[in-house]
Design a protein around this motif. Sequence first.
Motif, mmCIF file in Angstrom:
data_model
loop_
_atom_site.group_PDB
_atom_site.id
_atom_site.type_symbol
_atom_site.label_atom_id
_atom_site.label_comp_id
_atom_site.label_asym_id
_atom_site.label_seq_id
_atom_site.Cartn_x
_atom_site.Cartn_y
_atom_site.Cartn_z
ATOM 1 N N GLY A 144 0.799 -1.223 0.000
ATOM 2 C CA GLY A 144 0.000 0.000 0.000
ATOM 3 C C GLY A 144 0.826 1.265 0.000
ATOM 4 O O GLY A 144 0.633 2.166 -0.835
ATOM 5 N N MET A 148 1.218 3.952 -3.174
ATOM 6 C CA MET A 148 0.836 5.360 -3.048
ATOM 7 C C MET A 148 2.005 6.269 -3.375
ATOM 8 O O MET A 148 1.834 7.334 -3.991
ATOM 9 C CB MET A 148 0.317 5.627 -1.636
ATOM 10 C CG MET A 148 -0.993 4.928 -1.299
ATOM 11 S SD MET A 148 -2.315 5.243 -2.504
ATOM 12 C CE MET A 148 -2.522 7.015 -2.311
ATOM 13 N N SER A 149 3.215 5.851 -2.995
ATOM 14 C CA SER A 149 4.406 6.621 -3.366
ATOM 15 C C SER A 149 4.580 6.619 -4.879
ATOM 16 O O SER A 149 4.950 7.633 -5.481
ATOM 17 C CB SER A 149 5.652 6.028 -2.698
ATOM 18 O OG SER A 149 5.549 6.096 -1.292
ATOM 19 N N LEU A 151 2.162 6.409 -7.084
ATOM 20 C CA LEU A 151 1.181 7.341 -7.637
ATOM 21 C C LEU A 151 1.641 8.785 -7.502
ATOM 22 O O LEU A 151 1.436 9.604 -8.400
ATOM 23 C CB LEU A 151 -0.165 7.155 -6.928
ATOM 24 C CG LEU A 151 -0.974 5.904 -7.261
ATOM 25 C CD1 LEU A 151 -2.285 5.894 -6.494
ATOM 26 C CD2 LEU A 151 -1.237 5.806 -8.759
ATOM 27 N N SER A 152 2.284 9.106 -6.379
ATOM 28 C CA SER A 152 2.813 10.462 -6.186
ATOM 29 C C SER A 152 3.888 10.773 -7.213
ATOM 30 O O SER A 152 3.935 11.878 -7.773
ATOM 31 C CB SER A 152 3.383 10.603 -4.770
ATOM 32 O OG SER A 152 2.380 10.366 -3.792
ATOM 33 N N PHE A 184 -1.504 -2.642 -7.820
ATOM 34 C CA PHE A 184 -2.792 -2.320 -7.211
ATOM 35 C C PHE A 184 -3.787 -3.467 -7.343
ATOM 36 O O PHE A 184 -4.672 -3.616 -6.498
ATOM 37 C CB PHE A 184 -3.372 -1.044 -7.820
ATOM 38 C CG PHE A 184 -3.060 0.193 -7.029
ATOM 39 C CD1 PHE A 184 -3.629 0.397 -5.785
ATOM 40 C CD2 PHE A 184 -2.187 1.144 -7.521
ATOM 41 C CE1 PHE A 184 -3.348 1.540 -5.037
ATOM 42 C CE2 PHE A 184 -1.883 2.282 -6.792
ATOM 43 C CZ PHE A 184 -2.466 2.487 -5.543
#
Length: 245
Positions: A144, A148-149, A151-152, A184
């Motif tokens: 997770g 998310m990193s 996506l950043s 994901f």
Amino acid sequence: MNVFDRNINIDALFRFSQISHSTQVHLKNVYSSLAVCMFVAAAGSYVHVVTRLLQGGILSVIGSLAMMFWLAMTPHNPETEKKRLGILAGFAFLTGVGLGPTLDFVIAVNPSIIMTAFLGTSVIFICFTLSALYAKRRSYLFLGGTLMSGLSILFLMSLMNIFFGSLMLFKAHMYLGLIVMCGFVLFDTQLIIEKAENGDKDYVWHCVDLFLDFITIFRKLMIILAMNDKRKRGSAVISQPTSDV
């Protein structure tokens, strides 16, 4: 002893001992809804590409986001189930319409890429889904933070490319985005299992997570294949010797 004289139990391939029966039923509802979403999204894409009654663009994006927000705000209970399924269908339809501009680009390059990308996305999605289902529970939830990193980083790359307009940066964004979305699929599948095991049986909203994963992989794979096909055709034209007049 004949090594080929063995009874193969196909049913054993579909047994997930680490997943409770109620969660397995929940997953069936999730994937059934996902299949319906695929058909509805295909209808939305058809409307854009063939009929041209609705055009994919900023309005379809806003509409799909509004549908998703409406779905999130509608509570999950037996009384609202049909309503939420209708909202889900509307979200999938507008998402399919939103794929229209990408499909137009791919069709202009090579229409066969669409089917290739769909089959490739299906194989990727099924393989990563089965990996998440057969793996030990919660074994992929650690992804997770990393995802998310990722996506950043993708967001920052998009902002940078607004100013630089680099083709290499765009390609890196596509390939990295494809890898992140594959991750994901693993993460979302196991997260859905954990939520269901803890009593969250909102299969409609869980379907949205997987549907977005599939559509994003499909979109990126189409663009990657179209870019590679266009590059190969350009190289072939350049390398083709000119005939003497």
